[in-house]
Design a protein around this motif. Structure first.
Motif, PDB file in Angstrom:
ATOM      1  N   GLN A  54     112.997  48.495  20.285  1.00 59.28           N
ATOM      2  CA  GLN A  54     113.508  47.237  19.751  1.00 59.28           C
ATOM      3  C   GLN A  54     112.777  46.057  20.380  1.00 59.28           C
ATOM      4  OE1 GLN A  54     117.727  47.481  20.479  1.00 59.28           O
ATOM      5  NE2 GLN A  54     118.063  48.876  18.764  1.00 59.28           N
ATOM      6  N   GLU A  55     112.610  45.022  19.589  1.00 57.66           N
ATOM      7  CA  GLU A  55     111.837  43.848  20.004  1.00 57.66           C
ATOM      8  C   GLU A  55     112.357  43.248  21.311  1.00 57.66           C
ATOM      9  OE1 GLU A  55     109.261  40.917  20.462  1.00 57.66           O
ATOM     10  OE2 GLU A  55     109.070  42.389  18.839  1.00 57.66           O
ATOM     11  N   ASN A  56     113.663  43.186  21.474  1.00 54.52           N
ATOM     12  CA  ASN A  56     114.192  42.554  22.690  1.00 54.52           C
ATOM     13  C   ASN A  56     113.994  43.421  23.934  1.00 54.52           C
ATOM     14  OD1 ASN A  56     116.064  44.425  21.838  1.00 54.52           O
ATOM     15  ND2 ASN A  56     117.851  43.223  22.453  1.00 54.52           N
ATOM     16  N   ASP A  57     113.540  44.657  23.768  1.00 54.31           N
ATOM     17  CA  ASP A  57     113.221  45.527  24.910  1.00 54.31           C
ATOM     18  C   ASP A  57     111.717  45.606  25.154  1.00 54.31           C
ATOM     19  OD1 ASP A  57     115.910  46.146  25.271  1.00 54.31           O
ATOM     20  OD2 ASP A  57     115.813  47.868  23.907  1.00 54.31           O
ATOM     21  N   ARG A  58     110.941  44.801  24.437  1.00 53.30           N
ATOM     22  CA  ARG A  58     109.476  44.914  24.488  1.00 53.30           C
ATOM     23  C   ARG A  58     108.938  44.827  25.921  1.00 53.30           C
ATOM     24  NH1 ARG A  58     104.931  43.465  21.201  1.00 53.30           N
ATOM     25  NH2 ARG A  58     106.317  42.847  19.507  1.00 53.30           N
ATOM     26  N   ALA A  59     109.384  43.842  26.690  1.00 54.63           N
ATOM     27  CA  ALA A  59     108.830  43.646  28.028  1.00 54.63           C
ATOM     28  C   ALA A  59     109.060  44.874  28.910  1.00 54.63           C
ATOM     29  CB  ALA A  59     109.434  42.402  28.681  1.00 54.63           C
ATOM     30  N   ALA A  60     110.259  45.435  28.867  1.00 61.09           N
ATOM     31  CA  ALA A  60     110.570  46.609  29.703  1.00 61.09           C
ATOM     32  C   ALA A  60     109.779  47.826  29.239  1.00 61.09           C
ATOM     33  CB  ALA A  60     112.066  46.904  29.654  1.00 61.09           C
ATOM     34  N   ILE A  61     109.643  47.984  27.927  1.00 64.01           N
ATOM     35  CA  ILE A  61     108.907  49.136  27.398  1.00 64.01           C
ATOM     36  C   ILE A  61     107.430  49.039  27.770  1.00 64.01           C
ATOM     37  CG2 ILE A  61     108.114  50.224  25.261  1.00 64.01           C
ATOM     38  CD1 ILE A  61     110.888  49.521  24.069  1.00 64.01           C
ATOM     39  N   GLU A  62     106.855  47.866  27.632  1.00 61.85           N
ATOM     40  CA  GLU A  62     105.432  47.729  27.934  1.00 61.85           C
ATOM     41  C   GLU A  62     105.171  47.825  29.435  1.00 61.85           C
ATOM     42  OE1 GLU A  62     103.912  44.321  25.836  1.00 61.85           O
ATOM     43  OE2 GLU A  62     104.085  45.339  23.888  1.00 61.85           O
ATOM     44  N   ASP A  63     106.123  47.400  30.256  1.00 60.33           N
ATOM     45  CA  ASP A  63     105.985  47.605  31.698  1.00 60.33           C
ATOM     46  C   ASP A  63     105.968  49.094  32.028  1.00 60.33           C
ATOM     47  OD1 ASP A  63     106.120  46.587  34.561  1.00 60.33           O
ATOM     48  OD2 ASP A  63     107.915  47.836  34.507  1.00 60.33           O
ATOM     49  N   ALA A  64     106.822  49.872  31.359  1.00 61.91           N
ATOM     50  CA  ALA A  64     106.826  51.326  31.575  1.00 61.91           C
ATOM     51  C   ALA A  64     105.501  51.938  31.141  1.00 61.91           C
ATOM     52  CB  ALA A  64     107.991  51.964  30.819  1.00 61.91           C
ATOM     53  N   LEU A  65     104.959  51.493  30.018  1.00 64.06           N
ATOM     54  CA  LEU A  65     103.678  52.031  29.541  1.00 64.06           C
ATOM     55  C   LEU A  65     102.552  51.714  30.521  1.00 64.06           C
ATOM     56  CD1 LEU A  65     103.901  51.213  25.727  1.00 64.06           C
ATOM     57  CD2 LEU A  65     104.332  53.405  26.854  1.00 64.06           C
ATOM     58  N   ASN A  66     102.620  50.554  31.156  1.00 59.12           N
ATOM     59  CA  ASN A  66     101.599  50.185  32.141  1.00 59.12           C
ATOM     60  C   ASN A  66     101.693  51.016  33.416  1.00 59.12           C
ATOM     61  OD1 ASN A  66     100.206  48.157  30.738  1.00 59.12           O
ATOM     62  ND2 ASN A  66     101.738  46.618  31.249  1.00 59.12           N
TER      63      ASN A  66
END
Length: 392
Positions: A54-66
């Motif tokens: 979900q869009e509002n979780d983007r920052a947390a998801i992309e931090d995990a991917l990094n």
């Protein structure tokens, strides 16, 4: 609520042949663990992972991917219909998105040139990769006159992948690469408060190794702040390593015995021998398969090849030293990248530094080292330290 998708490239995992599925299973489990609590869905197909959230979780998801070991790269993408007109329209949208981000005029955060890369896994799609690149490139140039093509050194790449669906994306991010944590057993890291050992742990995690850590604390000669510094280092490292179990060993009595009874030039080497001896016992008790240290050859007096040989002379488990051939600047750069450097340089010294002799032995003899070590009768003190060990 608006949904967002990410495409993950697997890199080295695709070379694993018949074992690839086993590696993918661990990677999937790790990603799901990192994103526990978020509403995400993961699909795997033909060397690609597709993550939906979900869009509002983007920052947390992309931090995990990094922070995810085992992926070569990732990019936010949205699937489109599998026909050439829709694919070209999506490419134009990507180009405009980049231009708008840069304020228009083709200046995209310094980006003025681009190229299109295309890959057609679905051979039933009527356009081959070369035709897609040409058509998409021409359409982008016409729609965004401020951009120009540079196929050799572009500032931006717009990618097309034709699979079960068509995917168009830009702004791809480089992943950490390596192998998923948990595919290469567990090792026990000797974690000091310095720059090198956290980087050593990170390097072995990137090869798939799960990490536990042991830290030797010499209260009151080392402060509570020094211990807390190491706990924070373990937390940062654990964010890449699927968590770390940190063992804290009170080593004051061992160090005082060495200080009182050993020849002063040998103090550092004998202390490191005691640490390795203690670490091996902890490793065997916790089923770790090796020890991991942060030595870089000849960086300090205790890291000459002769003194490293002395340090390891009492240990039979494998000892992995991923930094052994790296210079200090390279190690510092990696520490800055992974977020441990700022903590490591805080002015709280560990026990090795505080007990360094002014003129240490530089090229110790292993036979002499073992004789000196055994004369100190440290085993009861090490056993006591292990019994009083704290886990954080």
């Amino acid at each position: 609520m608006h949904n967002v998708s990410w495409l993950l490239r697997l890199g080295e995992l695709t070379l694993k042949g018949g074992n690839q599925k086993a590696f993918e299973t661990v990677l999937k489990r790790n990603l799901q663990t990192m994103l526990a609590g978020y509403k995400v869905r993961l699909e795997t197909r033909n060397g690609r992972f597709y993550l939906h959230g979900q869009e509002n979780d983007r920052a947390a998801i992309e931090d995990a991917l990094n922070r995810l070991m085992g992926i070569a790269g990732w990019a936010q993408t949205n699937p489109v219909q599998k026909n050439i007109d829709t694919v070209i329209a999506a490419c134009i949208t990507e180009g405009k998105k980049l231009a708008e981000r840069g304020g228009g005029g083709g200046a995209i955060n310094g980006v003025r040139t681009f190229k299109v890369e295309a890959r057609r896994t679905d051979k039933s799609f009527p356009c081959n990769s070369y035709t897609m690149r040409c058509k998409a490139g021409e359409a982008i140039l016409e729609a965004i006159p401020g951009l120009r093509v540079d196929v050799h050194n572009p500032d931006a790449i717009i990618r097309i992948e034709i699979r079960e669906k068509a995917y168009v994306y830009s702004d791809g991010q480089k992943g950490l690469g390596g192998l998923p944590v948990g595919t290469a057993g567990r090792g026990l890291l000797l974690l000091s408060g310095g720059i090198d050992s956290p980087v050593a742990g990170f390097c072995m995690a990137s090869r798939g190794m799960g990490i536990d850590a042991v830290h030797f604390h010499a209260y009151p000669y080392t402060s509570e702040e020094a211990k807390q510094k190491v706990i924070r280092l373990a937390e940062v490292l654990g964010s890449y390593c699927m968590g770390i179990r940190l063992h804290i060993i009170g080593f004051t009595k061992v160090q005082m015995r060495i200080k009182e009874a050993a020849p002063l030039p040998w103090a550092t080497v004998l202390l490191r021998m005691a640490m390795m001896d203690c670490a091996e016992q902890i490793a065997r008790a916790t089923k770790a398969k090796c020890l991991i240290t942060g030595e870089s050859l000849s960086q300090v007096a205790s890291q000459t090849i002769e003194n490293i040989t002395c340090t390891q002379s009492k240990v039979t488990l494998p000892i992995l030293q991923p930094l052994i051939g790296l210079d200090k600047n390279t190690i510092i750069h990696k520490a800055q990248q992974i977020g441990t450097y700022a903590i490591s340089i805080e002015p709280y010294e560990d026990c090795c530094v505080l007990f360094n002799p002014p003129h240490p032995v530089l090229r110790g003899n292993p036979a002499e080292a073992i004789q000196l070590y055994e004369s100190l009768q440290l085993e009861p003190l090490i056993e006591e330290a292990i019994k009083e060990m704290r886990n954080d």
